[in-house]
Write an enzyme that holds these catalytic residues in place. Sequence first.
Site, PDB file in Angstrom:
ATOM      1  N   HIS A 172       0.805  -1.364  -0.031  1.00 54.42           N
ATOM      2  CA  HIS A 172      -0.182   0.150   0.052  1.00 54.42           C
ATOM      3  C   HIS A 172       0.930   1.386   0.051  1.00 54.42           C
ATOM      4  O   HIS A 172       0.655   2.291  -0.884  1.00 54.42           O
ATOM      5  CB  HIS A 172      -1.059  -0.058   1.251  1.00 54.42           C
ATOM      6  CG  HIS A 172      -1.941   1.343   1.256  1.00 54.42           C
ATOM      7  ND1 HIS A 172      -2.878   1.283   0.325  1.00 54.42           N
ATOM      8  CD2 HIS A 172      -1.723   2.402   2.085  1.00 54.42           C
ATOM      9  CE1 HIS A 172      -3.175   2.479   0.817  1.00 54.42           C
ATOM     10  NE2 HIS A 172      -2.646   3.204   1.539  1.00 54.42           N
ATOM     11  N   CYS A 216      -2.128  -5.537 -15.733  1.00 52.42           N
ATOM     12  CA  CYS A 216      -2.379  -4.307 -14.642  1.00 52.42           C
ATOM     13  C   CYS A 216      -1.670  -4.737 -13.590  1.00 52.42           C
ATOM     14  O   CYS A 216      -2.046  -3.867 -12.460  1.00 52.42           O
ATOM     15  CB  CYS A 216      -4.014  -4.789 -14.440  1.00 52.42           C
ATOM     16  SG  CYS A 216      -4.336  -6.151 -13.697  1.00 52.42           S
ATOM     17  N   GLU A 229      -2.422 -14.502 -13.074  1.00 55.13           N
ATOM     18  CA  GLU A 229      -1.340 -14.313 -11.923  1.00 55.13           C
ATOM     19  C   GLU A 229      -1.033 -15.744 -11.056  1.00 55.13           C
ATOM     20  O   GLU A 229      -0.270 -15.459 -10.180  1.00 55.13           O
ATOM     21  CB  GLU A 229      -2.034 -13.261 -11.054  1.00 55.13           C
ATOM     22  CG  GLU A 229      -3.476 -13.719 -10.346  1.00 55.13           C
ATOM     23  CD  GLU A 229      -3.964 -12.631  -9.474  1.00 55.13           C
ATOM     24  OE1 GLU A 229      -3.482 -11.511  -9.092  1.00 55.13           O
ATOM     25  OE2 GLU A 229      -5.265 -12.567  -9.270  1.00 55.13           O
ATOM     26  N   ARG A 241     -10.184  -2.605  -8.302  1.00 51.47           N
ATOM     27  CA  ARG A 241      -9.908  -3.387  -6.945  1.00 51.47           C
ATOM     28  C   ARG A 241     -11.190  -3.033  -6.197  1.00 51.47           C
ATOM     29  O   ARG A 241     -11.454  -1.975  -5.645  1.00 51.47           O
ATOM     30  CB  ARG A 241      -8.688  -3.324  -6.412  1.00 51.47           C
ATOM     31  CG  ARG A 241      -7.367  -3.474  -7.108  1.00 51.47           C
ATOM     32  CD  ARG A 241      -6.389  -3.214  -6.115  1.00 51.47           C
ATOM     33  NE  ARG A 241      -5.019  -3.759  -6.717  1.00 51.47           N
ATOM     34  CZ  ARG A 241      -4.135  -3.091  -7.441  1.00 51.47           C
ATOM     35  NH1 ARG A 241      -4.249  -2.006  -7.504  1.00 51.47           N
ATOM     36  NH2 ARG A 241      -2.887  -3.954  -7.683  1.00 51.47           N
ATOM     37  N   ASN A 281       2.153  -8.722 -10.194  1.00 46.77           N
ATOM     38  CA  ASN A 281       2.457  -8.643  -8.853  1.00 46.77           C
ATOM     39  C   ASN A 281       2.460 -10.138  -8.348  1.00 46.77           C
ATOM     40  O   ASN A 281       3.472 -10.614  -7.541  1.00 46.77           O
ATOM     41  CB  ASN A 281       1.637  -7.706  -7.905  1.00 46.77           C
ATOM     42  CG  ASN A 281       1.531  -6.570  -8.680  1.00 46.77           C
ATOM     43  OD1 ASN A 281       2.372  -5.960  -9.360  1.00 46.77           O
ATOM     44  ND2 ASN A 281       0.413  -5.634  -8.271  1.00 46.77           N
ATOM     45  N   ASP A 282       1.350 -10.763  -8.346  1.00 46.62           N
ATOM     46  CA  ASP A 282       1.477 -12.077  -8.085  1.00 46.62           C
ATOM     47  C   ASP A 282       1.692 -13.227  -8.791  1.00 46.62           C
ATOM     48  O   ASP A 282       2.641 -14.039  -8.178  1.00 46.62           O
ATOM     49  CB  ASP A 282      -0.268 -12.485  -7.571  1.00 46.62           C
ATOM     50  CG  ASP A 282      -0.805 -12.085  -6.680  1.00 46.62           C
ATOM     51  OD1 ASP A 282      -0.045 -12.040  -5.291  1.00 46.62           O
ATOM     52  OD2 ASP A 282      -1.875 -11.504  -6.416  1.00 46.62           O
ATOM     53  N   ARG A 338     -12.834  -6.094 -10.963  1.00 46.02           N
ATOM     54  CA  ARG A 338     -12.381  -7.437 -10.400  1.00 46.02           C
ATOM     55  C   ARG A 338     -13.179  -7.703  -9.147  1.00 46.02           C
ATOM     56  O   ARG A 338     -13.392  -7.157  -8.166  1.00 46.02           O
ATOM     57  CB  ARG A 338     -10.842  -7.353 -10.061  1.00 46.02           C
ATOM     58  CG  ARG A 338     -10.376  -8.698  -9.547  1.00 46.02           C
ATOM     59  CD  ARG A 338      -8.797  -8.482  -9.213  1.00 46.02           C
ATOM     60  NE  ARG A 338      -8.484  -7.953  -7.938  1.00 46.02           N
ATOM     61  CZ  ARG A 338      -7.528  -7.358  -7.604  1.00 46.02           C
ATOM     62  NH1 ARG A 338      -6.262  -7.963  -8.373  1.00 46.02           N
ATOM     63  NH2 ARG A 338      -6.925  -6.737  -6.596  1.00 46.02           N
ATOM     64  N   ARG A 354       5.710 -11.440  -1.795  1.00 47.29           N
ATOM     65  CA  ARG A 354       5.614 -10.151  -2.183  1.00 47.29           C
ATOM     66  C   ARG A 354       5.825  -9.134  -1.328  1.00 47.29           C
ATOM     67  O   ARG A 354       6.175  -7.808  -1.678  1.00 47.29           O
ATOM     68  CB  ARG A 354       4.625  -9.784  -3.347  1.00 47.29           C
ATOM     69  CG  ARG A 354       3.129  -9.730  -2.654  1.00 47.29           C
ATOM     70  CD  ARG A 354       2.266  -9.797  -3.859  1.00 47.29           C
ATOM     71  NE  ARG A 354       1.512  -8.388  -4.019  1.00 47.29           N
ATOM     72  CZ  ARG A 354       0.230  -8.265  -4.509  1.00 47.29           C
ATOM     73  NH1 ARG A 354      -0.374  -9.321  -5.385  1.00 47.29           N
ATOM     74  NH2 ARG A 354      -0.214  -6.784  -4.773  1.00 47.29           N
TER      75      ARG A 354
END
Length: 571
Positions: free
Chosen positions: A190, A501, A430, A295, A453-454, A331, A464
């Site tokens: 974050h 994304c 992902e 999100r 990211n994942d 999502r 991560r």
Amino acid sequence: MTILQGNPVSPGIAIGRIYKYIPFDPSVAETFCAPEETEAQVAAYQTAKASARAELDTLFAHMSKENPEKAGIFQAHTDILDDEVMDEEILAGIQSAYMAADYAVATVFGTYIDMFSQMEDPLFKERAMDLQDVQSRFIRNLHGIEERNLSSLSEATIVLAEDLFPSDTATIDRQHVMGIVTELGGSTSHSAIIAKGYGIAAVLGIEGLMETVPDGVQAVLDATTGALMIAPDAETLAEYEQKRETFLKEREYTQKFIGVEAITKDGVKIDVGMNIGSVKLPEHQEHAEFIGLFRTEFLYMESDHMPTENEQFEAYKSILLAMGDRPVTLRTLDIGGDKKLDYWPMPHEENPFLGNRALRLCFAREDVFTTQLRAALRASVHGNLQIMFPMVGSLEDFRRGKAAVEAVQVELDQAGIPYAPNVKIGMMVEIPSVALFADKFAAEVDFASIGTNDLTQYLFAVDRMNPQVVEYYQEFSPIMIRTLAQIITAFNQAGKPISICGELGGNAKATAILVGLGLTKLSMNTASFAACRRVITGIEASKAKDLAEQVMAADTEAEVKQLAEAFIAHI
Ligand code: PEP
Ligand code: MG
């Protein structure tokens, strides 16, 4: 001069004073005083109240200038402080029940906080939050602890914290916070996303930071390399002042590209979309051609109850209306892993990132999933909606998710409730299993978006969120690039839309490689628009293709980064 090294997540050069941000813990012990001490406790109470009021007056004056919308909060807090009934009850607690001043304040405020937070009406719940805030301010003053908040600073500051949360950053003083440094947090945490969004230089993951760095000292943060320099000598300071100048000039030039049409020199059009995580669209949203990732977790995380169908419907509708014809990729709930909800207790898991998260959790709680899908489909008549599932690991997962959407459509048909008939159903890529099976998925889904990211986390088996293993989190590894190539090629061959994304999608250093791999849709934080569009308009897609071939043949991540940087150096 001491130099500490961390993980740079939002580029920039910051020069300022260190400000250690430690959120105050307002818990108090159950303490009583002797009858002869009551007068001193009353005096302490009055003094703390006066200091709290003075703080609120300053905050109000500051916010009235900076952010008038938020200034009202501080006026409301002063009114709470002046509440006569509570004042009488606190004084009675001290004088008749011989409570210590902090204990009396905590007891009286606690009663009202409990009362308001149990009420259904969201206005009363908000009131409970305000009371909590004022209680904390009161007790902090009683304990003689100086205020630490990020909304009103008087000079150029580099904020040091263990970690930052949404509530800390909502009112961050963007004029004075030049840099952010934290102990925790990886490049997709974050803190990182907020810092990038605000264009604040940030370096994360410096272990022992809060213990080693003294408060108030002068420092330089080089968030291009990850170095935090404490008490720099005059020469270093001059050098970085120069570097900062250059960085800012460069950024100013880049900013000119924010809204240009993203077409490569040889005519390949790239659609640039945005990632969002709130009902309020971010700054520069007008330059987004679509929403590639909405999100929806924030709705659940900001609420103290499971958001109802209507609450969700209103939120989705407002975004769809704001976007007009532009596609909105909603999502479905991606909770679990690091994202927990107070009102939804989940059993302890040894490995939450490999556990019951996201789509798996929605399958386990059909009611939660159905409520969200109903809200989304009902809202679909107000714009251009597509639905995307997170954490799909197999074709069975996707089919099960799609069947849930279809079941809701049947329910809505039976109830005569309208929804858009052409809502596309897609998925995030992902989990590496999907990359290996990309052709099968491409044949079946309407579209997909790559969540790097994942994907990086699972491809390299590296957490991560864990700063101790950042060096193993290799988004630019040739292994990663080959994995992306496999996904993108399969979707392009099947003629199905494929976008990205994850954070890599907004990393200007990766843009040329991504275009070279055949991606024509990139979704990112709006703060990355300018830098990515600058790259796109400065390259030829055919040459980017050669670059992609080259990096896929490389051995190491360092080689890929070097090739990618050299490719865009002249732009
Ligand atoms: C991703 O994993 O790349 C992604 C975009 O999703 P999140 O960061 O929300 O997990
Ligand atoms: Mg993800």
